[in-house]
Design an enzyme around this catalytic site. Structure first.
Site, PDB file in Angstrom:
ATOM      1  N   LYS A 179       2.064  -1.327  -4.399  1.00  0.00           N
ATOM      2  CA  LYS A 179       1.194  -0.272  -4.927  1.00  0.00           C
ATOM      3  C   LYS A 179       1.376  -0.236  -6.437  1.00  0.00           C
ATOM      4  O   LYS A 179       2.474   0.020  -6.929  1.00  0.00           O
ATOM      5  CB  LYS A 179       1.577   1.060  -4.304  1.00  0.00           C
ATOM      6  CG  LYS A 179       0.703   2.220  -4.761  1.00  0.00           C
ATOM      7  CD  LYS A 179       1.116   3.500  -4.058  1.00  0.00           C
ATOM      8  CE  LYS A 179       0.251   4.675  -4.441  1.00  0.00           C
ATOM      9  NZ  LYS A 179       0.673   5.913  -3.776  1.00  0.00           N
ATOM     10  N   LYS A 232      -2.545  -2.135  -2.940  1.00  0.00           N
ATOM     11  CA  LYS A 232      -3.373  -1.054  -3.452  1.00  0.00           C
ATOM     12  C   LYS A 232      -3.297  -1.061  -4.972  1.00  0.00           C
ATOM     13  O   LYS A 232      -2.182  -1.102  -5.497  1.00  0.00           O
ATOM     14  CB  LYS A 232      -2.843   0.265  -2.902  1.00  0.00           C
ATOM     15  CG  LYS A 232      -3.668   1.487  -3.239  1.00  0.00           C
ATOM     16  CD  LYS A 232      -3.053   2.729  -2.638  1.00  0.00           C
ATOM     17  CE  LYS A 232      -3.918   3.939  -2.977  1.00  0.00           C
ATOM     18  NZ  LYS A 232      -3.361   5.191  -2.525  1.00  0.00           N
TER      19      LYS A 232
HETATM   20 ZN    ZN Z   1       2.694  10.196  -3.672  1.00  0.00          ZN
END
Ligand code: ZN
Length: 309
Positions: A179, A232
């Site tokens: 992420k 992501k």
């Molecule tokens: Zn968070």
């Protein structure tokens, strides 16, 4: 001759839930996305499921926030309530829950904070037990899968052992493994009301320039017991998806984030692009890069478009 295909089976629809009745609060920068009360959430989940979307990913917006994120693991927390409603009314819908603390923290960070202002630090290790508690409370409410998004080190193993201890040995973990600290999350913070009150998330999310670090993060999460690893954002990180899928051969998810959605919607609203064609091509590109699972705000539309052929 087509090598890669897009089908409804890989779609996951993210949904935002908050307390109330008949509540459908639009999110300005995410056309078509709403904060929903549980009854309205059920409506949207049913429409998605009937269109062919097999799974939803739940985010909760609590009434109250505090420095221990107690709403995240409350037995009657908003996500826990929503899970119960969905599993009772739509038992075959796969309900995945986002596991993080930022929506529930008064300061909006994903972990416990010590200190103030520029001296503030996110405490990794003390955060883990709260995350594990949150995940277990979701499983207790009936969640089929939990998805930790905080990016604290060691949280997958902490969650796995707590789930196992409480008898949820078959509850899989979809880990937000790679992420990135991304500007593409902007509209989401309005949706989840989770913008940090100070500082940013760069101490725990990844630098957009780093590939090898993404591979290390994924290797760690797999070693800790992740069942699915996620990248992501998605469209600007197709190389990361590709490298992860090639190197690990693991079930891989791609999250087409809020700004990806917003850009397509805004350009389409201006008549500058063909929304359907651009959305489908973007998702096909994620599949081509190696994503098995596509998390997208357009999931219901996509399912309908795919059915219409
Ligand atoms: Zn968070």
């Amino acid at each position: 001759m087509r090598e890669t295909t897009l089908d409804t089976g890989c779609l996951v629809l993210p949904l935002f839930v908050r307390r109330g009745r008949k509540l459908r609060r639009p999110i300005k920068a995410m056309p078509g996305v709403f904060q929903l009360s549980p009854d309205e959430l059920l409506c949207d989940a049913r429409i998605a499921f009937e269109a062919g979307v097999p799974a939803v990913l739940l985010f909760g917006i609590p009434d109250k926030k505090d420095p221990r994120a107690s709403g995240a693991y409350a037995a009657n927390g908003i996500v826990q309530q929503a899970v119960k409603v969905l599993k009772r009314e739509l038992p075959d819908l796969i309900v995945i829950t986002d596991v993080c603390l930022c929506e529930y923290m008064s300061h909006g960070h994903c972990g416990i904070v010590r200190g103030k202002g520029p001296a503030a630090r996110i405490l990794n290790d003390p955060t883990l037990s709260l995350l594990a508690r949150t995940a277990a409370s979701h499983a207790e409410a009936g969640a089929d899968m939990v998805a930790p998004s905080d990016m604290m080190d060691g949280r997958v193993v902490a969650i796995r052992s707590e789930l196992d201890k409480r008898g949820f040995v078959n509850t899989p973990i979809m880990s937000y493994a790679a992420k990135f600290a991304s500007a593409f999350y902007g509209p989401f913070r309005e949706a989840a009301e989770s913008a940090p009150a100070f500082g940013d998330r760069r101490s725990y999310q990844m630098d957009a320039g780093n590939t090898n670090e993404a591979l290390r993060e994924v290797a760690l999460d797999i070693a800790e017991g992740a069942d699915i690893v996620m990248v992501k954002p998605a469209l600007a990180y197709l190389d990361i998806i590709y490298r992860i899928k090639t190197q690990f051969g693991y079930p891989t998810a791609a999250y087409a984030v809020s700004a990806e959605h917003a850009m397509i919607k805004a350009a389409a609203a201006n008549g500058w692009i063909d929304e359907r064609a651009v959305t489908l091509e973007s998702l096909l590109a994620m599949r081509r890069a190696g994503a098995d699972i596509l998390i997208t705000y357009a999931a219901t539309d996509v399912a309908r478009w795919l059915k219409a052929g």
